[in-house]
Design a protein around this motif. Structure first.
Motif, short mmCIF file in Angstrom:
data_model
loop_
_atom_site.label_atom_id
_atom_site.label_comp_id
_atom_site.label_asym_id
_atom_site.label_seq_id
_atom_site.Cartn_x
_atom_site.Cartn_y
_atom_site.Cartn_z
N ILE A 236 0.81 -1.22 0.00
CA ILE A 236 0.00 0.00 0.00
C ILE A 236 0.85 1.27 0.00
O ILE A 236 0.31 2.37 -0.08
N ILE A 237 2.17 1.14 0.05
CA ILE A 237 3.04 2.32 0.04
C ILE A 237 3.03 2.97 -1.34
O ILE A 237 3.25 2.30 -2.37
N GLY A 238 2.74 4.25 -1.38
CA GLY A 238 2.75 5.00 -2.63
C GLY A 238 1.56 4.73 -3.53
O GLY A 238 1.52 5.24 -4.65
N LYS A 239 0.57 3.98 -3.07
CA LYS A 239 -0.60 3.68 -3.88
C LYS A 239 -1.74 4.65 -3.55
O LYS A 239 -1.88 5.11 -2.42
N TYR A 302 -5.94 7.02 10.17
CA TYR A 302 -4.87 7.98 9.93
C TYR A 302 -5.27 8.91 8.78
O TYR A 302 -6.08 8.55 7.92
N SER A 303 -4.69 10.09 8.78
CA SER A 303 -4.92 11.05 7.70
C SER A 303 -3.59 11.71 7.35
O SER A 303 -2.67 11.79 8.18
N ASN A 304 -3.50 12.19 6.10
CA ASN A 304 -2.28 12.85 5.62
C ASN A 304 -1.07 11.91 5.70
O ASN A 304 0.01 12.30 6.17
N VAL A 305 -1.27 10.67 5.27
CA VAL A 305 -0.18 9.68 5.26
C VAL A 305 0.47 9.69 3.88
O VAL A 305 -0.16 9.35 2.88
N PHE A 306 1.75 10.06 3.82
CA PHE A 306 2.45 10.14 2.55
C PHE A 306 3.70 9.29 2.52
O PHE A 306 4.22 8.98 1.45
N GLY A 307 4.25 8.90 3.68
CA GLY A 307 5.49 8.14 3.73
C GLY A 307 5.27 6.64 3.83
O GLY A 307 4.24 6.12 3.42
N SER A 308 6.25 5.98 4.40
CA SER A 308 6.21 4.52 4.54
C SER A 308 5.80 4.08 5.94
O SER A 308 5.89 2.89 6.26
N SER A 309 5.37 5.02 6.78
CA SER A 309 4.93 4.68 8.13
C SER A 309 3.84 5.65 8.56
O SER A 309 3.61 6.70 7.93
N ALA A 310 3.15 5.30 9.63
CA ALA A 310 2.10 6.14 10.19
C ALA A 310 2.17 6.05 11.71
O ALA A 310 2.40 4.97 12.26
N GLY A 311 1.96 7.19 12.37
CA GLY A 311 2.06 7.22 13.82
C GLY A 311 1.17 8.28 14.43
O GLY A 311 0.22 8.76 13.80
N PRO A 312 1.48 8.70 15.65
CA PRO A 312 0.66 9.70 16.35
C PRO A 312 0.52 11.01 15.57
O PRO A 312 -0.51 11.68 15.65
N PHE A 313 1.54 11.38 14.81
CA PHE A 313 1.50 12.63 14.06
C PHE A 313 0.38 12.61 13.01
O PHE A 313 -0.27 13.62 12.75
N GLU A 314 0.14 11.44 12.40
CA GLU A 314 -0.89 11.30 11.37
C GLU A 314 -2.21 10.77 11.93
O GLU A 314 -3.18 10.60 11.18
N LEU A 315 -2.28 10.50 13.21
CA LEU A 315 -3.46 9.87 13.81
C LEU A 315 -4.68 10.80 13.78
O LEU A 315 -4.61 11.95 14.17
#
Length: 475
Positions: A236-239, A302-315
């Motif tokens: 799902i990365i980059g898709k 999550y929202s605004n996920v653009f990289g290869s990981s997701a965490g509290p910043f995008e939660l």
């Protein structure tokens, strides 16, 4: 319904005739399931039989109104506002009786849906785009992420005869370091800033009472902390639109779904042990013979996920549902010690605000004492309106005359282990008192007294329960 039974019987009979007619040939050739074609035929027929039953058995599926994809882990509430289950991996709802309707279906990130018709086969959910607050990093000195959140919780504690239902809403915050090198570690479990609880008590004898407090702490809500940074699956990365399922020993353990920069993760902790690293506080409960988890799921948005990981910043928020048989020895005396108890908890956490702060500012937040009046409870716009039954409970609790209730409650002195006495706080006595507190002597004696009184109370309660059951059986 009668037509469904007839069709199912005819279909099953046809399948049986086909197999009976070929059993002798398969036995003589001694191939049975050795041939891939035979295995495929068998599995196909079984699938068609299951599909035929499902197509006519009134199974309801929860699905996305745009993509038409099924939505797993959707939460369902009955007409009284009680949590009654979730949808499975195929979006199918568990059995619901006609008495449960109208039911309410919730799926975080989607608009809540109320269904009046028990014969409805598909419930289409409309996505609700959540607008997250912008997070601006003003200085490299700001090393910790402070998150403010609104929480809704629905919990139930029940035996075969007694039930306590609770609705609670609260304001909580989290403090996470952005770097492992930061000395101040903050807190990743919700710290309660303000809370309001509403309880409804019922039993087999017709009890129907409400309160804003309960002597049993049965909810699982505070045991789930902030989800950590997670690496995304390669699929799902980059898709723009993609999904991936990670299978555990007993079924799907993680289900990832991506739509643009929005991302959803459904975790099923009973499918495998690998995902349980997300809930470290539950490790001891999974090995506790007094507790059996029947459902345990976590959904992270999550929202605004653009990289290869997701965490509290995008939660954007998360929700979880837990169903257990038992809750630990601390509340085994919920009216009947020899009866099993069942606990359900469904909780939604909405992120309200995020801000990077310095270590100095974080320490000030940590030391701040929050009373109930120090911060209001803010309900986010995307949170669905409360059900009429919940609003009715809130109204009943808010109209309680607390002074009259408090004066009418008797005090059981056996459960009071703290003995208040006057002290002459000269230097010697004060030093001794502080030394006892420092070494744990005072707390040890207090716990010993409490355990003794608690055992006396337990024996007395069991005796009363036995007498009560005997009296009912004689009647």
């Amino acid at each position: 319904m009668e037509k469904f039974r007839i069709n199912t019987i005819l279909f099953t009979a046809t399948v049986a005739i086909i197999f009976v007619g070929n059993v002798d040939y398969l036995r003589r050739t001694k191939v049975w399931f050795g041939l891939p074609a035979v295995r495929s035929l068998y599995l196909t027929v079984v699938f068609l039989l299951a599909a035929n039953i499902t197509a006519h058995s009134g199974v309801t599926v929860v699905a996305d109104s745009v993509s038409r994809n099924p939505l797993s882990s959707a939460s369902v509430f009955d007409c009284n506002g009680r949590f009654i289950g979730t949808s499975d991996i195929g979006g199918r709802l568990a059995f619901t009786s006609a008495a449960d309707y109208p039911i309410t279906v919730r799926y975080m990130g989607f608009v809540e849906k109320t269904v009046d018709d028990p014969e409805c086969d598909t419930i289409f959910m409309q996505e609700n785009v959540m607008q997250l607050p912008e997070v601006v990093v003003e200085s490299r000195r700001k090393k910790l992420l402070h998150i403010l959140a609104y929480v809704r919780e629905y919990s139930t504690l029940a035996t075969y005869t007694d039930t306590v239902s609770m609705f609670r809403e609260k304001m909580v915050d989290f403090m996470m370091p952005d770097d492992d090198k930061v000395s101040f570690k903050g807190w990743t479990y919700p710290r309660v800033l303000n809370s309001k609880s509403y309880y409804h008590f019922t039993d087999a004898n017709g009890l129907d009472s409400v309160s804003d407090r309960c002597s049993h702490h049965f909810t699982w809500s505070d045991w789930i902390g902030m989800p950590p940074e997670l690496a995304l699956p390669q699929k799902i990365i980059g898709k723009e639109s993609a999904s991936d399922t990670v299978f555990g020993k007993y079924g799907p353990a993680q289900i990832w779904l991506r739509t643009g920069e929005r991302l959803t993760l459904d975790v099923r902790f009973l499918a495998d042990t690998a995902s349980r690293k997300l809930i470290p506080r539950f490790s001891s409960f999974f090995h506790n013979d007094d507790i059996d988890f029947e459902q345990f799921g976590l959904r992270i948005n999550y929202s605004n996920v653009f990289g290869s990981s997701a965490g509290p910043f995008e939660l954007a928020g998360y929700s979880f549902n837990i169903e257990s048989r038992g809750r630990g020895h601390d509340i085994f005396m919920f009216n009947h010690r020899d009866e099993p108890l069942f606990v359900t908890t469904y909780t939604e956490v909405y992120i309200l605000d995020k801000e990077f702060v310095t270590v100095k500012e974080a320490k000030k937040w940590d030391k701040r004492n929050f009373g109930n009046a120090s911060i209001d409870i803010y309900e986010p716009m995307e949170a669905p309106a409360l059900q009429p039954s919940v609003l009715a409970l809130i109204d009943r609790v808010n109209n309680i005359d607390a002074d009259i209730v408090r004066q009418a409650l008797p005090t059981d002195q056996r459960l009071v282990s703290r003995k208040v006495s006057k002290h002459n706080f000269n230097i010697a006595n004060r030093a001794l008192t502080l030394l006892k507190e420092l070494t744990g002597i005072s707390s040890y004696r207090s716990k010993k007294n409490f355990d003794r009184h608690w055992n006396d109370f337990t024996k007395d309660q069991i005796k009363k329960n036995q007498e009560s059951r005997k009296q009912r059986s004689d009647e």
